[in-house]
Design an enzyme around this catalytic site. Sequence first.
Site, PDB file in Angstrom:
ATOM      1  N   TYR A 222       0.253  -0.291  -8.772  1.00  0.00           N
ATOM      2  CA  TYR A 222       0.196   0.884  -9.650  1.00  0.00           C
ATOM      3  C   TYR A 222      -0.516   0.613 -10.974  1.00  0.00           C
ATOM      4  O   TYR A 222      -0.248   1.284 -11.974  1.00  0.00           O
ATOM      5  CB  TYR A 222       1.623   1.398  -9.924  1.00  0.00           C
ATOM      6  CG  TYR A 222       2.302   1.918  -8.674  1.00  0.00           C
ATOM      7  CD1 TYR A 222       2.056   3.205  -8.219  1.00  0.00           C
ATOM      8  CD2 TYR A 222       3.153   1.111  -7.934  1.00  0.00           C
ATOM      9  CE1 TYR A 222       2.650   3.680  -7.060  1.00  0.00           C
ATOM     10  CE2 TYR A 222       3.759   1.571  -6.780  1.00  0.00           C
ATOM     11  CZ  TYR A 222       3.501   2.856  -6.343  1.00  0.00           C
ATOM     12  OH  TYR A 222       4.099   3.315  -5.190  1.00  0.00           O
ATOM     13  N   GLU A 384      -2.135  20.322   4.095  1.00  0.00           N
ATOM     14  CA  GLU A 384      -2.908  19.337   4.862  1.00  0.00           C
ATOM     15  C   GLU A 384      -4.376  19.374   4.481  1.00  0.00           C
ATOM     16  O   GLU A 384      -5.030  18.323   4.405  1.00  0.00           O
ATOM     17  CB  GLU A 384      -2.742  19.585   6.372  1.00  0.00           C
ATOM     18  CG  GLU A 384      -1.339  19.362   6.904  1.00  0.00           C
ATOM     19  CD  GLU A 384      -0.802  17.960   6.653  1.00  0.00           C
ATOM     20  OE1 GLU A 384      -1.612  17.013   6.542  1.00  0.00           O
ATOM     21  OE2 GLU A 384       0.418  17.803   6.542  1.00  0.00           O
ATOM     22  N   HIS A 387      -5.314  17.108   1.668  1.00  0.00           N
ATOM     23  CA  HIS A 387      -5.662  15.733   2.054  1.00  0.00           C
ATOM     24  C   HIS A 387      -7.124  15.657   2.475  1.00  0.00           C
ATOM     25  O   HIS A 387      -7.858  14.746   2.081  1.00  0.00           O
ATOM     26  CB  HIS A 387      -4.798  15.269   3.222  1.00  0.00           C
ATOM     27  CG  HIS A 387      -3.361  15.039   2.884  1.00  0.00           C
ATOM     28  ND1 HIS A 387      -2.961  14.225   1.857  1.00  0.00           N
ATOM     29  CD2 HIS A 387      -2.218  15.506   3.466  1.00  0.00           C
ATOM     30  CE1 HIS A 387      -1.627  14.200   1.810  1.00  0.00           C
ATOM     31  NE2 HIS A 387      -1.166  14.970   2.768  1.00  0.00           N
ATOM     32  N   HIS A 513      13.279   5.256   6.652  1.00  0.00           N
ATOM     33  CA  HIS A 513      12.329   4.497   5.848  1.00  0.00           C
ATOM     34  C   HIS A 513      12.815   3.082   5.524  1.00  0.00           C
ATOM     35  O   HIS A 513      12.015   2.226   5.125  1.00  0.00           O
ATOM     36  CB  HIS A 513      12.009   5.255   4.564  1.00  0.00           C
ATOM     37  CG  HIS A 513      11.357   6.583   4.823  1.00  0.00           C
ATOM     38  ND1 HIS A 513      12.070   7.663   5.320  1.00  0.00           N
ATOM     39  CD2 HIS A 513      10.081   7.002   4.684  1.00  0.00           C
ATOM     40  CE1 HIS A 513      11.243   8.685   5.458  1.00  0.00           C
ATOM     41  NE2 HIS A 513      10.042   8.323   5.083  1.00  0.00           N
ATOM     42  N   ARG A 522       6.391   6.558  -3.593  1.00  0.00           N
ATOM     43  CA  ARG A 522       5.289   7.521  -3.508  1.00  0.00           C
ATOM     44  C   ARG A 522       5.808   8.954  -3.427  1.00  0.00           C
ATOM     45  O   ARG A 522       5.182   9.870  -3.975  1.00  0.00           O
ATOM     46  CB  ARG A 522       4.427   7.220  -2.286  1.00  0.00           C
ATOM     47  CG  ARG A 522       5.142   7.414  -0.953  1.00  0.00           C
ATOM     48  CD  ARG A 522       4.350   6.932   0.245  1.00  0.00           C
ATOM     49  NE  ARG A 522       4.141   5.497   0.224  1.00  0.00           N
ATOM     50  CZ  ARG A 522       3.643   4.813   1.256  1.00  0.00           C
ATOM     51  NH1 ARG A 522       3.294   5.436   2.364  1.00  0.00           N
ATOM     52  NH2 ARG A 522       3.495   3.502   1.173  1.00  0.00           N
TER      53      ARG A 522
END
Length: 614
Positions: A222, A384, A387, A513, A522
């Site tokens: 970062y 979407e 992106h 996760h 994130r």
Amino acid sequence: MKAMISTVSLAMSLALAAPAFAQDAPAAASQPAAAPTAADADAFVAAVEKDLFDYSVEASQVNWVNATYITDDTDAMAARINAVGTEKSVQYALEAAKYMNVPGLSADTKRKLDILRTGLVLPAPTTPGAATELNTIATDLQSQYGKGKGTLDGKPISGSDIEAEMGNLDHTPAEYAEMWASWHDNVGAPMKDDYARMVGIANEGAKELGFSDVGAMWRSGYDMPPEEFAKTTERLWQEVKPLYMALHTYVRWKLNEKYGDAVQPKTGPIRADLLGNMWAQEWGNIYPLVAPAGSGDLGYDIGDLLKAKGKGPLDMVRAGENFYSSLGFAPLPDSFWKRSLFLKPADREVVCHASAWDVDNKDDIRIKMCIKVNSDDFVTIHHELGHNYYQRAYNKQPYLYLNGANDGFHEAIGDFIALSITPQYLVDIGLLDKSQVPGADKDIGLLLRQAMDKVAFLPFGLLVDRWRWGVFDGTIQPADYNKAWTDLRRQYQGITPPVERPADAFDPGAKYHIPGNTPYSRYFLARILQFQFYQAACKQAGWKGPLHRCSFYGNKKVGANLNAMLEMGASKPWPDALQAFTGTREMSGKAMMEYFAPLKTWLDEQNKGHPSGW
């Protein structure tokens, strides 16, 4: 969380193994000389970028075929090509680490070496057998999760089904508690010893790459020291915490009204199983229990509007493209329309989960969805495509910069565009009649419904990696894994398990996760950044009304400024990219607070006389 398939992620983020070197690795990536020079480092980076560029195109093509035509054969093809990517990314990370202290490195080469070095999720050490063991454990943990089952009324129930049932308001508190406890006991607890072993191996790998532990390696991506990133995320949380506290107070007393003191007390934490989600990370499923009477009804449904106009799935995608075109972005290429998957085929299995793809690192951008004519999919399409336009904007960057400014940016772009799907935008594109625009009396319900997901998620988005950082640096030992998890959830979320948890439980493993080893910060950053981007766009568009009603549809100035940020990709530190669009170099939760300000005022009024905190 919607998916974004970038060329870099295909080559880099799959890595869970150690250096089983790829046979076709470039010569320049072989063992450097005893005293490598800055020129050696430049040559190494150039060779790696060419190799990964070529590899990523083939990998993207194979994975696309696998996702849109699932067979045993395409599964095998994808497994083979992804294994090659794993080998390359591990090898190149280890090689990059050897150049890090070479004197005279250019800023560009140093940045690319950092990207290579931090591109792994779980690095294995070069110790013989360590890679195989790490890969085996990581694969087994994901498999255990995928096969996991809970129970409802004593009968087994799969993961996807139990998620849906946790959001079904027809169940009793006892049934919610059974589902919650059985899922955490059956799925999480058996993973604990393997997880602890995996942590030990991966930490050794991180040390070989020059990091103190895996958590420090994750936080090093970062553009700031690892400890500074931890402070930054905590600062962001403190900025938005008052809004979460007000929401928590309101939801708690509404649940107390519904279930009574014996189930949900008026004070203290909220019972984790009563919030409509297995992890209490998003609360939207229980909105009907807390909705203010009448004000949450928009008076229209986007899906119904689309159907009334005779619009189909492709029309929905055209509408999404039209939004970006209105900002001045070039139309999508013909290949997008020919190669994307918009509908679920009748003759084969596909992965319907929505995702955006960049196949050739240039202009072969696509989306993959099984679109239904409804409101959710209309919003998802706009997301979407965010992106895709990001991917295309940075396609002239060198290979290692083909990514977002940091891992929160890519998700935030699509999310902030989706925030602009306001009633006025629907009027502008001819879907909604001006007379149907809901009045201000509907705003509180709409904002509350959004907050039940976007605001409720914030502390969970923060604590998942907070817990892992402690595990990786050793401040949380295996004997305390579960206690530390429960304590963090109480500290940040103000929730508590519905049943007593045994000391040997491993509740973190019940969240994908964790066994899936997917960094989580994130998602927290994306929730913050989307409102910061949205506020900046609305200011540039000259919007004067309440922030949540703003649409910047059709504003070319916004589009030009947005493109200036997007085209940078990962080539500059993220504060440079943020400044290009927002004028500031600091991530901030203040925009989210402004967006939800009317709701915060209303919540404070509703909460008078009700205790806050836990």
